[in-house]
Design an enzyme around this catalytic site. Structure first.
Site: not given
Ligand code: UGA
Length: 443
Positions: A279
């Site tokens: 995403c």
């Molecule tokens: C993300 C959004 O959080 C959802 O709200 C959205 O619906 C979804 O995309 C989508 O568009 O379908 P997701 O990709 O499942 O969800 O994952 P997240 O938990 O948000 O994490 C995304 C990335 O950010 C991961 O690689 C995680 O490791 C990274 N991340 C997260 C960081 O590098 N630092 C952080 O502090 C938090």
């Protein structure tokens, strides 16, 4: 309500199963016969917490999967288009969306009753009204707003907790071309009476989705930029910096009883080795490309992508602080999934890190509690030695790189030999817990 969901990827299947659990008679459509059979036998084709349970609760009752789109459209009142929109070249590829719209339209040509077509796939602003609607009109020979409705309903599910997110939504965004469409879309979500609903037009609904992901990705790259400067300046630990920032009462409000609320948003203000997944990287790039198309430069988001692309390399820089020569060095990479709770490795920072280490001749071991099978498609056994347990993965390693914040990695201080260097890409382990520690945002 009788509904159909076109596409059984993680968004389509989770949405379909959850809507079925809320009482809708749901048909999930996919061209892949084997997948349809698998779903009908109650087996989840993807690793997603809570999905097996909700499938077994609904399959054969309120939920079924099928390859027959025609029959599904004829027998339902509303269809969700939940097919993939991969990023190709320099924009999202709408071919699956177009194809689904054309197939639905051809059935609508033969359908007498009113039907609502809702785009759930993530599409750039304008797609529902400028691409999907005209295809539906052309293939059905009917008029949108008269014979059928068209809407856009973005999803906000996080992989790994998609079922819980769907069943406990923080918001529902409904974009419809008219009141009649919106009325049917509201019926779809009537089991969520306490959830805030944004009712708007399709283009705004599409923009909300990109803006939400763009903001979270921006926060991550912002934190990583601060982390990199903190490390360069020396004597600063970015986790302490961010704790000081998080305590701003606008970020973590203090209640009347003195307790603080720690919003999930602050998780995105944490430094690390970069974001990945299906995403954030795709959505940010798609919005930049869309801006370009309309001659509106998206400079901030361009920087977000640039910082993120550099971040895996920071892990290798930390490794080089200890080892000038990587050839022959025994390096263990922990965490292959793009984040914990999923077997999805798309755009995982582990991929560029493994590539670079391989190129420089390091002897590679990798461990992930669930994503090993997926990674083997990219790096086979001759490139990387996969282990089944964390202790085997770190045994004899010169350096261990923590890429994904899986809870089981908290065992590392107990497992690491005193001479092994730990490079913590998620600041998951206390810096004092192992003798040789390096972390993002720490010099
Ligand atoms: C993300 C959004 O959080 C959802 O709200 C959205 O619906 C979804 O995309 C989508 O568009 O379908 P997701 O990709 O499942 O969800 O994952 P997240 O938990 O948000 O994490 C995304 C990335 O950010 C991961 O690689 C995680 O490791 C990274 N991340 C997260 C960081 O590098 N630092 C952080 O502090 C938090």
């Amino acid at each position: 309500m009788n509904i159909s969901v076109v596409g059984t990827g993680y968004v389509g299947l989770v949405s379909g199963a959850c809507l079925a659990s809320k009482g809708h008679e749901t048909i999930c459509i996919d061209v892949d016969k084997a997948k349809v059979e698998q779903i009908n036998s109650g087996v989840a084709p993807i690793y997603e917490e809570g999905l097996p349970e909700i499938l077994s609760e609904t399959i054969g009752k309120k939920l079924r999967a099928d390859t027959n789109l025609r029959e599904a459209i004829l027998n339902t009142e509303l269809s969700l288009i939940a097919v993939g929109t991969p990023y190709k070249g320099d924009q999202i590829d709408l071919s699956y969306v177009r194809q689904a719209a054309a197939e639905i339209g051809r059935v609508l040509a033969d359908k007498d009753s009113y039907h609502v077509v809702v785009v759930k796939s993530t599409v750039v602003p304008g797609t529902t009204e400028d691409v999907v609607l005209p295809i539906l009109e052309e293939t059905s020979g009917k008029k949108a707003g008269q014979h059928f409705g068209v809407g856009m309903n973005p999803e906000f599910l996080r992989e790994g907790c998609a079922v819980a997110d769907f069943l406990n939504p923080d918001r529902i965004v409904l974009g419809g071309i008219d009141e009649r469409t919106l009325g049917v879309m509201k019926k779809l979500y009537q089991a969520f009476p306490d959830t805030d609903i944004v009712t708007t037009n399709p283009k705004t609904a599409e923009m909300i989705k990109y803006t939400a992901n763009g903001l979270l990705a921006t926060m991550i790259s912002f934190s990583n930029e601060i982390a990199n400067l903190s490390a360069k300046l020396g004597g600063i630990d970015v986790t302490e910096v961010m704790r000081g920032v998080h305590l701003d009462k606008r970020l973590s409000p203090i209640l009347d009883n003195g307790c603080r609320i720690i919003p999930g948003l602050t998780q995105y203000l944490a430094a690390g080795c970069g974001f990945g997944g299906s995403c954030f990287p795709k959505d940010v790039r798609a919005l930049i490309a869309h801006g370009k198309k309309y001659e509106e430069p998206m400079s901030l988001l361009e920087a977000v992508v640039k910082i993120n692309a550099q971040q895996p390399n920071r892990m290798l820089e930390l490794l080089r602080k200890h080892f000038r020569e990587l050839r022959g060095l025994k390096v263990s990479v922990l965490g292959l999934a793009f984040k914990p709770g999923t077997n999805d490795i798309r755009e995982s920072p582990a991929i560029p890190i493994l590539h670079q280490l391989q190129k420089e001749g390091a002897v590679l071991t990798a461990f992930d509690p669930v994503a090993e099978h997926e990674m083997r498609h990219l790096f086979n056994d001759s490139a990387v030695r996969y282990t089944r347990s964390l202790d085997k993965a770190v045994e004899g390693a010169d350096a261990v790189l923590l890429i994904t914040n899986w809870p089981e990695f908290s065992e590392l201080p107990r497992l690491l030999a005193s001479n092994t260097v730990l490079i913590d890409g998620r600041r998951a382990i206390s810096k004092d817990a192992v003798p040789r520690y390096e972390g993002i945002g720490l010099s």
